[in-house]
Design a protein around this motif. Structure first.
Motif: not given
Length: 441
Positions: A72-75, A80-81, A151-156, A301-307
């Motif tokens: 979830i964090s990676i996605l 861009g969050y 760190q001014q995060i958007d999501f935890a 999605l493809r690029d993100t999961l690949a990492q």
């Protein structure tokens, strides 16, 4: 106020002081008796409520909650969050538990922020009975939220501990809740029945929770969850609103077909071993679709999961021979490893097992004995866990060639010397896996 915390090691040790002080007096009982998350909430309140106003996803479950949290964090980062991630336990260093956009908190920041919570922790400590304590997860959570605020995060994204309802991680407000697969576990503290365990896990679904994502479950468990979650308007269930199909596994990871109620994403690749990771990825995508209110951009999605990477879960440590480490601590988890071994077709397997006495060491040994030419019972070089002397006796019953070699480095050296071995499997508690990773640094 003068601090006694001079180094990073001092700060890490401080996380455990209260628990270790009370440990001898804590009864073996249900979490509702032995744990009090109100202390963690009090600490956050004294620190100015750094968690307020931050959109939060809470993840609980029996298997895969760490992987799901990570995915979830990676996605969300891919979208861009700026994302804060809190998980436990750690493999090598305590700072792994607190990350922002994939980077763990520095030792200096961890020390600085631990000094900030120190006076409040000490104040409460003087008021506690000997059986009461401030847990390391609650203290680490307070450091995490101070850091996330800076760190001014958007999501935890917050991973709950073994339960949910009485976990220190559950003292924050969460709009989203994700449940990984559930099964009987921690029966002494969450049980004794599966209904008790479900009740504990569902504690992360609170009044402000509007969306719940449920990973693949056994039929009876799913029906209980569906009944208990009937009041949730946005309930997303594996096999209904989302699903991973046509899962294929090889040494590079898994490929699978992903569909949700918003999109058919076609075939995706995830560089993680273990077919169950496809279900975790599907759960993470469904969660992110709910957050953004739309389908996930397909190429992104493809690029993100690949990492994606998730240390300690069917993790490849070395080749020639192949060395894989996995944090399986019960029979169900070990069955996923068996699937991996059989699918890839390893011929001569030596399994090194280090499962503590409070986990299902018999279940793990029973499963790995079925596909291992030899089982070695071992322990990490350093651990606060206790390991049963009965483990080796049981291993001998399951596999006559079993040995007991401690610590892990000696067991690993022995396994490497055996002729023809093409897989050395290191399986056990996260401390054990962390020991293995240090050996391969």
């Amino acid at each position: 106020m003068k601090t006694k915390l001079q180094t990073y090691v001092d700060a890490e040790n401080f996380m455990y002081e209260s628990f270790l002080r009370a440990q001898a007096y804590i009864p073996k009982a249900d979490d509702s008796v032995t744990r009090d998350p109100k202390r963690a909430r009090w600490l956050l309140d004294q620190l100015g409520k750094p968690d307020q106003g931050i959109k939060t996803v809470l993840v609980a479950g029996s298997k895969g909650k760490g992987s799901t949290s990570h995915l979830i964090s990676i996605l969300l980062r891919g979208l861009g969050y700026r994302v804060g991630l809190f998980t436990s336990p750690h493999l090598i260093q305590f700072t792994e538990r607190i990350q922002v956009n994939g980077q763990q908190i520095s030792e200096l920041d961890f020390l600085r922020l631990t000094r900030k919570i120190e006076p409040y922790v000490n104040e409460l400590e003087t008021k506690l009975e000997r059986v009461a304590y401030q847990g390391p997860i609650g203290l680490a959570l307070s450091v995490a939220w101070l850091y996330f605020k800076e760190q001014q995060i958007d999501f935890a994204v917050i991973e709950a501990g073994r339960g949910g309802r009485f976990d220190e991680a559950n003292v924050v407000s969460n709009q989203w809740a994700a449940l990984s697969s559930l099964f009987p576990e921690h029966l002494d503290t969450l049980g004794p029945t599966i209904e008790d365990i479900i009740w504990h896990k569902l504690g992360i679904v609170k009044g402000e929770t509007t969306t719940v994502i449920v990973n693949h479950q056994q039929h009876a468990i799913l029906e209980t969850l569906r009944s208990e979650l009937s009041h949730i308007k946005d309930l997303r269930v594996y096999g209904e609103q989302f699903q991973a199909d046509s899962i294929q596994l090889d040494r590079s990871g898994i490929t699978f077909q992903l569909r949700t109620e918003r999109a058919d994403y076609g075939r995706l690749h995830l560089p993680l071993l273990g077919a169950f990771q496809a279900n975790n990825a599907a759960t993470a995508v469904a969660c992110c679709e709910s957050i953004i209110g739309d389908r996930f951009p397909e190429q992104l999605l493809r690029d993100t999961l690949a990492q994606a990477r998730w240390p300690g879960r069917c993790e490849l440590l070395s080749q020639n021979p192949t060395v894989i480490a996995d944090g399986a601590i019960n029979a169900v988890s070990a069955l996923y490893i068996q699937e991996l071994v059989e699918t890839i077709g390893f011929q001569k397997v030596i399994s090194i097992v280090g499962v503590p006495v409070d986990k299902d060491y018999e279940g793990v040994i029973r499963v790995v004995s079925g596909f291992s030419e030899q089982v070695i019972i071992s322990t990490p070089d350093l651990s606060h866990k206790s390991f049963s002397a009965e483990a080796f006796i049981f291993a001998k019953k399951m596999n006559r060639s079993s040995r007991e070699i401690t610590p892990l480095d000696k067991a690993l050296e022995f396994a490497k010397q055996q002729p023809g071995v093409d897989l050395i499997l290191i399986v056990g508690t996260q401390t054990f896996i962390g020991n293995a990773k240090r050996l391969y640094r």
